[in-house]
Structures are given as C-alpha cells and as structure tokens.
Write a protein that holds these residues in place. Structure first.
Motif, PDB file in Angstrom:
ATOM      1  N   MET A 116      44.068  26.194  72.029  1.00  0.00           N
ATOM      2  CA  MET A 116      42.630  25.946  72.130  1.00  0.00           C
ATOM      3  C   MET A 116      41.871  27.043  71.392  1.00  0.00           C
ATOM      4  SD  MET A 116      40.480  24.946  75.426  1.00  0.00           S
ATOM      5  CE  MET A 116      38.748  24.897  75.413  1.00  0.00           C
ATOM      6  N   SER A 117      40.838  26.642  70.704  1.00  0.00           N
ATOM      7  CA  SER A 117      40.062  27.571  69.901  1.00  0.00           C
ATOM      8  C   SER A 117      38.943  28.204  70.724  1.00  0.00           C
ATOM      9  CB  SER A 117      39.468  26.829  68.705  1.00  0.00           C
ATOM     10  OG  SER A 117      38.689  27.707  67.949  1.00  0.00           O
ATOM     11  N   ASP A 118      38.630  29.447  70.372  1.00  0.00           N
ATOM     12  CA  ASP A 118      37.543  30.167  71.040  1.00  0.00           C
ATOM     13  C   ASP A 118      36.274  30.115  70.199  1.00  0.00           C
ATOM     14  OD1 ASP A 118      39.123  30.936  73.217  1.00  0.00           O
ATOM     15  OD2 ASP A 118      39.905  32.663  72.110  1.00  0.00           O
ATOM     16  N   LYS A 119      36.114  29.050  69.418  1.00  0.00           N
ATOM     17  CA  LYS A 119      34.935  28.928  68.566  1.00  0.00           C
ATOM     18  C   LYS A 119      33.685  28.713  69.410  1.00  0.00           C
ATOM     19  CE  LYS A 119      37.292  26.654  64.789  1.00  0.00           C
ATOM     20  NZ  LYS A 119      37.451  25.382  64.098  1.00  0.00           N
ATOM     21  N   ARG A 120      32.613  29.310  68.933  1.00  0.00           N
ATOM     22  CA  ARG A 120      31.292  29.048  69.523  1.00  0.00           C
ATOM     23  C   ARG A 120      30.373  28.650  68.382  1.00  0.00           C
ATOM     24  NH1 ARG A 120      29.368  34.041  72.637  1.00  0.00           N
ATOM     25  NH2 ARG A 120      30.353  35.089  70.886  1.00  0.00           N
ATOM     26  N   TYR A 121      29.572  27.651  68.629  1.00  0.00           N
ATOM     27  CA  TYR A 121      28.689  27.135  67.590  1.00  0.00           C
ATOM     28  C   TYR A 121      27.271  27.658  67.769  1.00  0.00           C
ATOM     29  CZ  TYR A 121      32.565  24.076  66.555  1.00  0.00           C
ATOM     30  OH  TYR A 121      33.799  23.602  66.210  1.00  0.00           O
ATOM     31  N   VAL A 122      26.590  27.837  66.649  1.00  0.00           N
ATOM     32  CA  VAL A 122      25.203  28.278  66.643  1.00  0.00           C
ATOM     33  C   VAL A 122      24.367  27.066  66.241  1.00  0.00           C
ATOM     34  CG1 VAL A 122      23.533  29.854  65.627  1.00  0.00           C
ATOM     35  CG2 VAL A 122      25.910  30.604  65.973  1.00  0.00           C
ATOM     36  N   ASP A 123      23.484  26.655  67.134  1.00  0.00           N
ATOM     37  CA  ASP A 123      22.633  25.488  66.890  1.00  0.00           C
ATOM     38  C   ASP A 123      21.199  25.924  66.628  1.00  0.00           C
ATOM     39  OD1 ASP A 123      24.879  23.998  67.535  1.00  0.00           O
ATOM     40  OD2 ASP A 123      24.265  23.666  69.604  1.00  0.00           O
ATOM     41  N   GLY A 176      19.043  21.313  67.760  1.00  0.00           N
ATOM     42  CA  GLY A 176      20.378  21.046  68.278  1.00  0.00           C
ATOM     43  C   GLY A 176      21.417  20.801  67.192  1.00  0.00           C
ATOM     44  N   GLU A 177      21.045  21.021  65.941  1.00  0.00           N
ATOM     45  CA  GLU A 177      21.978  20.822  64.839  1.00  0.00           C
ATOM     46  C   GLU A 177      22.792  22.094  64.619  1.00  0.00           C
ATOM     47  OE1 GLU A 177      19.875  19.512  61.389  1.00  0.00           O
ATOM     48  OE2 GLU A 177      18.916  17.852  62.455  1.00  0.00           O
ATOM     49  N   ARG A 178      24.077  21.923  64.408  1.00  0.00           N
ATOM     50  CA  ARG A 178      24.951  23.075  64.208  1.00  0.00           C
ATOM     51  C   ARG A 178      24.664  23.722  62.864  1.00  0.00           C
ATOM     52  NH1 ARG A 178      30.521  21.019  67.044  1.00  0.00           N
ATOM     53  NH2 ARG A 178      29.719  21.358  69.147  1.00  0.00           N
ATOM     54  N   LYS A 179      24.458  25.020  62.901  1.00  0.00           N
ATOM     55  CA  LYS A 179      24.138  25.784  61.694  1.00  0.00           C
ATOM     56  C   LYS A 179      25.144  26.889  61.414  1.00  0.00           C
ATOM     57  CE  LYS A 179      20.462  23.523  60.757  1.00  0.00           C
ATOM     58  NZ  LYS A 179      20.346  22.730  59.540  1.00  0.00           N
ATOM     59  N   GLY A 180      25.994  27.196  62.366  1.00  0.00           N
ATOM     60  CA  GLY A 180      26.963  28.265  62.171  1.00  0.00           C
ATOM     61  C   GLY A 180      28.035  28.211  63.234  1.00  0.00           C
ATOM     62  N   VAL A 181      29.010  29.085  63.069  1.00  0.00           N
ATOM     63  CA  VAL A 181      30.108  29.148  64.021  1.00  0.00           C
ATOM     64  C   VAL A 181      30.557  30.602  64.168  1.00  0.00           C
ATOM     65  CG1 VAL A 181      31.894  28.721  62.285  1.00  0.00           C
ATOM     66  CG2 VAL A 181      32.345  28.156  64.662  1.00  0.00           C
ATOM     67  N   GLU A 187      41.112  36.564  63.832  1.00  0.00           N
ATOM     68  CA  GLU A 187      42.441  36.101  63.427  1.00  0.00           C
ATOM     69  C   GLU A 187      42.366  34.706  62.809  1.00  0.00           C
ATOM     70  OE1 GLU A 187      41.793  37.079  66.641  1.00  0.00           O
ATOM     71  OE2 GLU A 187      42.688  39.076  66.610  1.00  0.00           O
ATOM     72  N   GLU A 188      41.570  33.835  63.406  1.00  0.00           N
ATOM     73  CA  GLU A 188      41.411  32.484  62.878  1.00  0.00           C
ATOM     74  C   GLU A 188      40.694  32.519  61.527  1.00  0.00           C
ATOM     75  OE1 GLU A 188      39.602  28.150  64.228  1.00  0.00           O
ATOM     76  OE2 GLU A 188      39.787  29.743  65.711  1.00  0.00           O
ATOM     77  N   HIS A 189      39.690  33.375  61.423  1.00  0.00           N
ATOM     78  CA  HIS A 189      38.951  33.526  60.164  1.00  0.00           C
ATOM     79  C   HIS A 189      39.885  34.011  59.052  1.00  0.00           C
ATOM     80  CE1 HIS A 189      35.679  34.529  57.448  1.00  0.00           C
ATOM     81  NE2 HIS A 189      36.232  35.717  57.299  1.00  0.00           N
TER      82      HIS A 189
END
Length: 65
Positions: free
Chosen positions: A1-8, A12-17, A22-24
């Motif tokens: 499972m990924s620990d990604k967090r999204y920036v909206d 409410g539109e996703r603009k970043g992550v 390590e994943e990067h």
C-alpha cells in the motif's frame, strides 16, 4: 500500500502528490531506464551467443560455459 497523499485545490481537483522518497527515487530510476531504452532503440543489437563468445575470448567468462 502506498503512503501517497494528494494535494487538492479549492475545487477539489488534484494538483499535486506527496509520496515517500523511496517511491520517488524508484520512479525516477524507472524513468531514466525508459529514457535510455528510447535513446538506444535504433542501435544495432548483438546476439547473446556472440557476447558470451567475446567475453570468453577476453577471459572474463570461463571457456567451459
């Protein structure tokens, strides 16, 4: 499972992550590998048997292989 967090944004539109470093780094390595493959797509290929024979002649591989 990924620990990604999204920036909206406010709509409410996703603009970043935000992702673990390590994943990067793995994604950057994969991107680099794909770039190298694309750059070499027109290069002549060498049969594996020929490579093995050349390595044996250079003494890098044992002749018994």
């Amino acid at each position: 499972m990924s620990d990604k967090r999204y920036v909206d944004d406010e709509k409410g539109e996703r603009k970043g992550v935000i992702q673990p470093i390590e994943e990067h780094e793995k994604l950057n390595e994969d991107l680099h590998d794909l770039t190298v493959i694309a750059e070499r797509k027109d290069q002549q290929t060498v049969p594996l048997d020929e490579i093995i024979e050349n390595l044996k002649k250079q003494g890098i591989l044992p002749s018994s292989l």
